[in-house]
Design a protein around this motif. Structure first.
Motif, PDB file in Angstrom:
ATOM      1  N   ASP A  59       0.716  -1.056  -0.154  1.00 58.78           N
ATOM      2  CA  ASP A  59       0.002  -0.066   0.048  1.00 58.78           C
ATOM      3  C   ASP A  59       0.904   1.102  -0.067  1.00 58.78           C
ATOM      4  OD1 ASP A  59      -2.382  -1.174  -0.364  1.00 58.78           O
ATOM      5  OD2 ASP A  59      -2.897  -1.239   1.909  1.00 58.78           O
ATOM      6  N   ARG A  60       2.024   1.165  -0.474  1.00 57.57           N
ATOM      7  CA  ARG A  60       2.997   2.387  -0.712  1.00 57.57           C
ATOM      8  C   ARG A  60       2.829   2.856  -2.062  1.00 57.57           C
ATOM      9  NH1 ARG A  60       8.327  -0.721   1.107  1.00 57.57           N
ATOM     10  NH2 ARG A  60       7.364  -1.997  -0.564  1.00 57.57           N
ATOM     11  N   LEU A  61       2.697   4.275  -2.091  1.00 54.30           N
ATOM     12  CA  LEU A  61       2.776   4.776  -3.290  1.00 54.30           C
ATOM     13  C   LEU A  61       4.021   4.455  -4.374  1.00 54.30           C
ATOM     14  CD1 LEU A  61       1.560   8.704  -2.983  1.00 54.30           C
ATOM     15  CD2 LEU A  61       0.197   6.922  -4.040  1.00 54.30           C
ATOM     16  N   ILE A  62       3.571   3.932  -5.474  1.00 56.54           N
ATOM     17  CA  ILE A  62       4.727   3.631  -6.452  1.00 56.54           C
ATOM     18  C   ILE A  62       4.616   4.102  -7.810  1.00 56.54           C
ATOM     19  CG2 ILE A  62       3.792   1.489  -6.858  1.00 56.54           C
ATOM     20  CD1 ILE A  62       6.739   0.343  -6.698  1.00 56.54           C
ATOM     21  N   ALA A  63       5.497   4.328  -8.713  1.00 58.28           N
ATOM     22  CA  ALA A  63       5.432   4.927 -10.209  1.00 58.28           C
ATOM     23  C   ALA A  63       5.686   3.623 -10.993  1.00 58.28           C
ATOM     24  CB  ALA A  63       6.204   5.984 -10.239  1.00 58.28           C
ATOM     25  N   THR A  64       5.002   3.467 -12.178  1.00 60.44           N
ATOM     26  CA  THR A  64       5.320   2.742 -13.189  1.00 60.44           C
ATOM     27  C   THR A  64       5.361   3.406 -14.567  1.00 60.44           C
ATOM     28  OG1 THR A  64       4.721   0.519 -14.308  1.00 60.44           O
ATOM     29  CG2 THR A  64       2.923   2.041 -13.223  1.00 60.44           C
ATOM     30  N   VAL A  65       6.273   2.783 -15.410  1.00 62.09           N
ATOM     31  CA  VAL A  65       6.108   3.439 -16.800  1.00 62.09           C
ATOM     32  C   VAL A  65       5.221   2.785 -17.526  1.00 62.09           C
ATOM     33  CG1 VAL A  65       8.543   4.387 -16.822  1.00 62.09           C
ATOM     34  CG2 VAL A  65       8.161   2.137 -17.420  1.00 62.09           C
TER      35      VAL A  65
END
Length: 279
Positions: A59-65
């Motif tokens: 449940d941690r914010l994470i980025a993805t391309v």
């Protein structure tokens, strides 16, 4: 500002063994991790990278391309990859499957089913899916009577018929009188616009115009009689439910198809049923 559930360009602040840390120049205190395996080749600090923001399994914010099937404010047709006691999980193109709670389901789902869903943020600030998409459909549409359209059935009403998301955007309805055979939520359909209502919603038919549909129905009936060894144990006076169960046709459509086959000399009708005409 980093926005959950949306694609946005963020600045690469720094890189370490975990990946790149992204954020906005005017909010340097708020950063999100882009895992190292997803860092574009040759990228350097200060570059802007287009990413989608969601939450990982912790449940941690994470980025993805990677680009998901939809963002907030959009809908998509997704495949069910698993079902649990608390809901279903959908494949939306990211490593973490999208959760569809039971309370947001409008029909029972099984693994490998498809459904039309919207993306929303729940009370715990997590991205979830909902099958309650009626209010996401818009009207009026660019279509007119006679146009061919594509859409997905997102709900089936026992009193109205099949609700269709035309282009995953516009209101469409296949009325009960046009809905023959077996149909299910998540089914992709090609339909003809039979009416554009005053409110801009579309009435649809998945059957061709009568003269074209008659050819299709006649071939269906002929093939079914052939599969049964040349004999159908009922004629065109059979009950509507028998005809629909066997052919997925209305009684009128069945009678028209039988009439065409009879006129073409391909069948013989008797009180005991319909037989292929012998040469």
């Amino acid at each position: 500002m980093i926005e959950l559930g949306k694609a946005q360009e963020l600045v690469l602040f720094k890189v370490n063994e975990h990946g790149g840390y992204l954020g906005e120049s005017d909010h340097p205190e708020q950063v999100v991790l882009l895992p190292g395996k997803q860092l574009p080749q040759g990228v350097k600090t200060g570059d802007r990278i287009l990413v989608f923001i969601y939450r990982d399994s912790s449940d941690r914010l994470i980025a993805t391309v990677n680009k998901p099937a939809m963002e907030l404010g959009q809908i998509a047709r997704l495949k069910v990859v698993s079902v649990s006691k608390i809901g279903a999980f959908l494949d939306w193109g990211l490593e973490k499957d999208l959760f569809l709670p039971f309370k947001e389901q409008t029909a029972k789902l099984r693994k490998n089913d498809y459904c039309v869903v919207r993306l929303y943020i729940d009370k715990s600030d997590r991205l979830c899916a909902s099958m309650k998409v009626y209010d996401m459909m818009i009207a009026p549409t660019p279509y007119k009577t006679g146009d061919q359209v594509k859409g997905v059935i997102y709900q089936i009403s026992e009193t109205l018929g099949a609700l269709v998301a035309v282009d995953l955007r516009y209101h469409g309805l296949i009325p009960l009188k046009e809905l023959f055979g077996e149909h299910h939520i998540g089914e992709e359909v090609e339909a003809r616009v039979t009416k554009v209502r005053e409110d801009g919603r579309l009435n649809l038919s998945i059957r061709e115009k009568a003269y074209r549909q008659m050819d299709i129905d006649s071939e269906l009936v002929l093939n079914r009689i052939t599969e049964r060894g040349g004999h159908l144990p009922f004629n065109d006076k059979a009950a509507p439910m028998v005809i629909e169960r066997e052919f997925g046709l209305s009684k009128n459509a069945f009678k028209r198809a039988v009439g065409r086959l009879l006129k073409a000399g391909k069948i013989v009708i008797s009180d005991s049923g319909i037989d292929l005409k012998q040469d």
